[in-house]
Design an enzyme around this catalytic site. Structure first.
Site, short mmCIF file in Angstrom:
data_model
loop_
_atom_site.label_atom_id
_atom_site.label_comp_id
_atom_site.label_asym_id
_atom_site.label_seq_id
_atom_site.Cartn_x
_atom_site.Cartn_y
_atom_site.Cartn_z
N CYS A 115 -9.59 11.50 -0.13
CA CYS A 115 -9.65 11.00 1.25
C CYS A 115 -9.63 12.12 2.28
O CYS A 115 -9.99 11.90 3.44
CB CYS A 115 -8.52 10.01 1.52
SG CYS A 115 -8.60 8.56 0.49
N HIS A 252 -7.72 9.24 9.30
CA HIS A 252 -8.23 8.59 8.09
C HIS A 252 -7.83 7.12 8.13
O HIS A 252 -6.72 6.77 8.50
CB HIS A 252 -7.63 9.29 6.86
CG HIS A 252 -7.92 8.58 5.59
ND1 HIS A 252 -9.19 8.18 5.23
CD2 HIS A 252 -7.10 8.17 4.57
CE1 HIS A 252 -9.15 7.57 4.05
NE2 HIS A 252 -7.89 7.54 3.64
N ASN A 282 -10.85 1.22 3.38
CA ASN A 282 -10.74 2.66 3.13
C ASN A 282 -11.98 3.13 2.36
O ASN A 282 -12.15 2.79 1.20
CB ASN A 282 -9.45 2.91 2.33
CG ASN A 282 -9.21 4.39 2.06
OD1 ASN A 282 -10.07 5.22 2.30
ND2 ASN A 282 -8.03 4.70 1.56
O1 UT7 Z 1 -6.01 7.22 1.61
C1 UT7 Z 1 -4.86 7.21 0.89
C2 UT7 Z 1 -5.02 6.06 -0.01
N1 UT7 Z 1 -4.14 4.98 0.08
C3 UT7 Z 1 -3.27 4.65 1.02
O2 UT7 Z 1 -3.06 5.28 2.02
C4 UT7 Z 1 -2.48 3.41 0.77
C5 UT7 Z 1 -1.02 3.62 1.07
N2 UT7 Z 1 -0.23 2.45 0.78
C6 UT7 Z 1 -0.37 1.27 1.40
O3 UT7 Z 1 -1.24 1.12 2.24
C7 UT7 Z 1 0.60 0.16 1.08
O4 UT7 Z 1 1.66 0.68 0.32
C8 UT7 Z 1 -0.07 -1.03 0.30
C9 UT7 Z 1 -1.03 -1.76 1.22
C10 UT7 Z 1 -0.79 -0.51 -0.91
C11 UT7 Z 1 1.00 -2.01 -0.14
O5 UT7 Z 1 1.72 -2.50 0.97
P1 UT7 Z 1 3.30 -2.60 0.91
O6 UT7 Z 1 3.75 -3.19 2.17
O7 UT7 Z 1 3.82 -1.24 0.53
O8 UT7 Z 1 3.50 -3.66 -0.23
P2 UT7 Z 1 4.29 -3.53 -1.60
O9 UT7 Z 1 3.58 -2.64 -2.55
O10 UT7 Z 1 5.74 -3.24 -1.29
O11 UT7 Z 1 4.21 -5.00 -2.13
C12 UT7 Z 1 4.87 -6.09 -1.42
C13 UT7 Z 1 4.55 -7.37 -2.15
C14 UT7 Z 1 4.79 -7.30 -3.66
O12 UT7 Z 1 5.28 -8.55 -4.07
P3 UT7 Z 1 6.86 -8.79 -4.31
O13 UT7 Z 1 7.27 -7.80 -5.35
O14 UT7 Z 1 7.52 -8.50 -2.99
O15 UT7 Z 1 6.95 -10.21 -4.74
C15 UT7 Z 1 3.41 -7.09 -4.24
O16 UT7 Z 1 3.28 -7.58 -5.55
O17 UT7 Z 1 3.16 -7.69 -2.01
C16 UT7 Z 1 2.56 -7.92 -3.27
N3 UT7 Z 1 1.17 -7.52 -3.23
C17 UT7 Z 1 0.19 -8.34 -2.85
N4 UT7 Z 1 0.19 -9.63 -2.49
C18 UT7 Z 1 -0.97 -10.17 -2.15
C19 UT7 Z 1 0.65 -6.29 -3.49
N5 UT7 Z 1 -0.68 -6.31 -3.29
C20 UT7 Z 1 -0.98 -7.56 -2.90
C21 UT7 Z 1 -2.18 -8.21 -2.53
N6 UT7 Z 1 -2.15 -9.50 -2.16
N7 UT7 Z 1 -3.36 -7.58 -2.52
#
Ligand code: UT7
Length: 325
Positions: A115, A252, A282
């Site tokens: 990225c 980004h 992204n």
């Molecule tokens: O360019 C660099 C590349 N990437 C990034 O910059 C991404 C950086 N990270 C992020 O943007 C965020 O961490 C994510 C968008 C990937 C995740 O968001 P989050 O607020 O950190 O969510 P989380 O991983 O803590 O997950 C919260 C909940 C979980 O469920 P439980 O355990 O609370 O029941 C996940 O299983 O959301 C669930 N979850 C989803 N639910 C619906 C994770 N992905 C999804 C989804 N749809 N797509």
């Protein structure tokens, strides 16, 4: 004293025709439009057609950037392509782009910094232009992430899309101007201790396959906020400037919450931050030139404005560029 600066003469971008909305995704993976919008800010992404290649996306963006610059392709003497999804493992996709543009002979190579790739590519082009190794550079970020996504992994597949953006950079004499246009400063960094936090689980030397994106989202999130704000502060300080001197932030585009936190840390108004990720998700090395093109098309930047671009990605890698418009 006269000094060579790399000036952005033209910008262009390209998104494939096919759109995949959050609702489309929710029809085959356990997610929802509400979750994706709330946690990421993304509404839709574009998906390359069957047979459409990264070099094709890069070509369309490059042609538009050359058109915007009013510069003929024959004047290009350097092509740097930032991509994580090359057409083939080798040769460099930049060479395919070169021949699609009807060019031969000039240096053409790829940069792999995920990225952060566009910032790395811009920094290399700027250095080469200022050294006199080229006069007109095409710097392209192009990606087809849809081919390296595990479409059953909701933690990653909802986040990415396909697209390309390009800039035409030209070496110009600043002729002693007090505030010359062009690239003012760049900074690059990386730390391989974080290799496994954001990676693709395949490759020619490991599995012999292309592999799929794997990510520990929360760790990436924290590092992104830290590195993106730190690097912008650094490129400003390198020029003896402070946060008050920053007119526009072009970050980004990975997650709206990351962008908002970076903006808050830098103390920049929300309406001075270019945000386009709702439209294309992204697109890795392509997000910054996509956002830049969006800003140029809407005439957001006025001459003399100071633009800060920053990214963080797999590696981890990070970087920023400061540009006077
Ligand atoms: O360019 C660099 C590349 N990437 C990034 O910059 C991404 C950086 N990270 C992020 O943007 C965020 O961490 C994510 C968008 C990937 C995740 O968001 P989050 O607020 O950190 O969510 P989380 O991983 O803590 O997950 C919260 C909940 C979980 O469920 P439980 O355990 O609370 O029941 C996940 O299983 O959301 C669930 N979850 C989803 N639910 C619906 C994770 N992905 C999804 C989804 N749809 N797509």
């Amino acid at each position: 004293m006269s000094k060579i600066r790399s000036v952005i003469r033209g910008v262009g971008s390209y998104l494939p025709e096919k759109v995949m909305t959050n609702d489309d995704l929710a029809s085959f993976v356990d997610t929802s439009d509400e979750w994706i919008r709330k946690r990421t800010g993304i509404s839709r992404r574009h998906i390359a057609a069957e047979g459409e290649l990264t070099s094709d996306l890069g070509y369309h963006a490059a042609v538009r950037a050359l058109g915007n610059a009013g510069i003929d392709a024959s004047e290009v003497d350097l092509i740097i392509m930032a991509t994580t999804t090359p057409d083939n493992t080798f040769p460099a996709t930049a060479t395919k782009l070169q021949s699609k543009l009807g060019l031969s002979g000039c240096a053409a190579f790829d940069i792999q910094a995920v990225c952060t790739g566009f910032i790395y590519a811009l920094a290399q082009a700027d250095n080469m232009l200022r050294l006199g190794q080229a006069r007109t550079a095409l710097v392209v970020g192009a990606e087809i992430y849809s081919r390296i996504l595990d479409w059953e992994d909701r933690g990653t597949c909802v986040l990415f899309g396909d697209g390309a953006g390009a800039v035409v950079l030209r070496a110009e004499e600043s002729n002693g101007a007090e505030h010359p246009r062009g690239v003012l400063s760049t900074t690059l960094g990386a730390d391989g201790a974080y290799y496994d936090m954001l990676y693709v689980d395949g490759g020619p030397a490991t599995t012999g396959t292309a592999g799929y994106v794997r990510m520990q989202g929360q760790d990436v999130f924290r590092q992104a906020v830290h590195r993106m704000s730190e690097t912008v502060t650094k490129v400003l300080a390198d020029q003896g400037l402070g946060l008050d001197d920053l007119d526009w932030l072009i970050p980004h585009q990975a997650n709206l919450r990351i962008i908002e936190q970076v903006g808050r840390k830098l103390g920049i108004d929300r309406d001075r931050v270019v945000v386009t990720l709702q439209e294309h998700a992204n697109t890795s090395a392509a997000t910054i030139p996509l956002a830049l093109t969006h800003g140029v098309e809407r005439q957001l930047f006025k001459p003399g404005d100071v633009l800060g671009m920053t990214a963080m990605g797999g590696g981890f890698s990070w970087g920023a560029a400061l540009i006077r418009w």
